[in-house]
Design an enzyme around this catalytic site. Structure first.
Site, PDB file in Angstrom:
ATOM      1  N   ARG A  54      -2.682  15.440   7.827  1.00  7.14           N
ATOM      2  CA  ARG A  54      -2.048  14.093   7.861  1.00  7.14           C
ATOM      3  C   ARG A  54      -0.552  13.993   8.110  1.00  7.14           C
ATOM      4  NH1 ARG A  54      -3.386  10.246   2.739  1.00  7.14           N
ATOM      5  NH2 ARG A  54      -1.952  11.580   1.787  1.00  7.14           N
TER       6      ARG A  54
ATOM      7  N   LYS B   4       1.708   8.065   6.739  1.00  6.12           N
ATOM      8  CA  LYS B   4       2.552   7.923   5.625  1.00  6.12           C
ATOM      9  C   LYS B   4       3.851   8.188   5.463  1.00  6.12           C
ATOM     10  CE  LYS B   4       1.329   9.555   0.726  1.00  6.12           C
ATOM     11  NZ  LYS B   4       0.829   8.134   0.395  1.00  6.12           N
TER      12      LYS B   4
ATOM     13  N   GLU C 244      -5.672  -2.654   2.026  1.00  7.71           N
ATOM     14  CA  GLU C 244      -5.666  -1.678   0.959  1.00  7.71           C
ATOM     15  C   GLU C 244      -4.801  -2.182  -0.223  1.00  7.71           C
ATOM     16  OE1 GLU C 244      -2.993   1.851   1.466  1.00  7.71           O
ATOM     17  OE2 GLU C 244      -3.547   1.559   3.704  1.00  7.71           O
TER      18      GLU C 244
END
Length: 458
Positions: free
Chosen positions: A155, A257, A293
């Site tokens: 990720r 992220k 989210e």
């Protein structure tokens, strides 16, 4: 500036057991395995501290190996009340890279402040990424488990490509995490008392004035022991749906992220917490009706497709529907009856369908989210990744959140446009409780790892 470092050639083969008031440390050999027995071999080494030379930290380690045994040292803190906040530990891992994409060999350094230019890319243009993961101490008190570190490495590499940054290889990332955890093993909470939160950072630390990728990058890993993320612990949290502030936009960076994603939610989160809510649930910014989210975790809803029928005279199973007389004053509310109903619901007899918003660029592909989906499917649940509307959320039978920090957190209520909908009876719902138990048992080494997700450090 002086800095104590540990030779990179040793960082992957030795575990540091630091002394907080001296630059002499004892190191013990370790092995990293997947579900293998720990090595009984140990060694000692003396770390010599030296001054910097020309702005570069130069430290040499002279090893004197000897066979000895040592019990795992655990920090002397109140493990029952650690909460979720930074507790400075002993060591951090640092590795640097130029624009050529080649990272230097990393090194363990004493945990402390870092020095960067005021013109660093991360400070001026937000060129930075981070990851979050955990290490758990097993019940034997010695072995430590990492959970799917390769997924975090992948990720970070995906996010680095989006942010025009070089990234460590998967092996470099995992080795850095292993070295950092083992160097700080005394900060891994005792079994059942929490976890060691691991924070890898990738930052543009080179000086840049005009808008451009930084000329130098720093990969850093630090750790902190933590307890529950929400003050409610594992009790249900209360969320408010936010329709004016938005976390991400199509074509933006919501799916990686990057550090800027989290600063953007602070305003709405602060307002929500001032009103007594635990956190904020965000909607898509185009239609303002599809779930995305929560500030730092993914969202799931559970919907029962086949309702219970309460007209039969006895408990029986037919076409995957369990029926039993309704409790209405003439029937004893049996404890075993209630238990059987709860067990049946967790085993899929009620045709539970778990739905979560689809990953399509604006939602972070959570590692825990991915793991919960896989676990749910192995437990017989049907899982859908699709657009989920607010109306479906309000009509759901159960709602829960997932994330590295929260693991699995049941949602007790959702408030949307002054309408409050409650779920459950002040505890886990049957589905989220089942998934939480299966996942955490695996993470903590309490059950066999048939998924091959855990990495054992011994």
């Amino acid at each position: 500036m002086e800095r104590a470092t540990i030779s990179p050639s040793l960082s992957q083969n030795y575990l540091v057991c630091p002394s907080p008031r001296a630059f002499t440390t004892r190191l013990h050999s370790f092995s990293t395995t997947r579900n293998l027995s720990p090595s009984s071999c140990s060694s000692s080494i003396k770390l010599q501290h030296s001054s910097s030379n020309g702005g570069t930290s130069l430290t040499r380690c002279n090893a004197v190996l000897s066979n000895s045994s040592s019990s795992a040292e655990v920090a002397d803190i109140d493990w029952d009340n650690i909460g979720f906040g930074l507790k400075p530990t002993d060591y951090m891992y640092v590795m640097k890279c130029n624009l050529d994409g080649e990272f230097s060999k990393g090194e363990l350094q004493l945990f402390g402040n870092i020095e960067v230019s005021p013109s660093a890319g991360v400070l001026n243009y937000g060129q930075g990424l981070f990851e979050g993961m955990k290490a758990y101490r097993k019940q034997d008190g010695k072995n430590i488990l990492l959970f799917r570190p390769e997924e975090n490495a992948n990720r970070m590499r995906s996010g680095a490509e989006r942010m025009c940054m070089p990234a460590p290889t998967i092996d470099q990332f995992v080795e850095a995490v292993k070295a950092t955890v083992l160097a700080n093993k005394r900060w891994v909470p005792p079994a059942g008392k929490g976890s060691l939160y691991i924070r890898p950072l990738l930052m543009g630390t080179g000086a840049v004035l005009g808008l451009a990728p930084a000329p130098e990058y720093t990969f850093l890993v630090y750790v902190s022991p933590v307890g529950n993320y929400f003050k409610e612990g594992v009790a249900p949290i209360n969320l408010i749906v936010e329709s004016e502030f938005h976390r991400a936009t199509p074509g933006g960076t919501g799916g990686v992220k990057t550090i800027g994603n989290y600063a953007a939610v602070l305003k709405a989160q602060s307002i929500a917490k001032s009103k007594g809510y635990s956190d904020v649930l965000y909607l898509d910014c185009v239609h303002k009706r599809y779930l995305e989210e929560v500030s730092s975790c993914n969202i799931f809803i559970v919907k029962v497709k086949t309702p219970f029928r309460f007209y039969k005279m006895s408990l029986h199973l037919s076409d995957n529907v369990i029926s039993t007389p309704e409790i209405k004053g003439t029937i004893l509310p049996g404890i075993t009856r209630k238990s059987i109903i709860d067990v049946a619901r967790t085993q899929g007899f009620k045709d539970n369908v778990i739905s979560t918003p689809e990953i399509k660029g604006t939602i972070l592909p959570g590692i825990t989210r991915k793991s919960i989906i896989d676990v749910a499917r192995t437990q017989g649940f049907k899982v859908e990744e699709r657009n989920v509307t607010v109306d479906e959320l309000l009509e759901a039978d159960e709602v829960f959140c997932t994330g590295t920090a929260v693991v699995v957190s049941p949602v007790g209520s959702i408030t949307h446009k002054c309408k409050r909908v409650s779920y459950g009876e002040g505890s886990f719902g049957p589905v989220s409780e089942k998934l939480y138990t299966v996942l955490t048992s695996l993470q903590m080494g309490l059950s066999e790892d048939n998924m091959n997700w855990t990495l054992n450090l011994s």
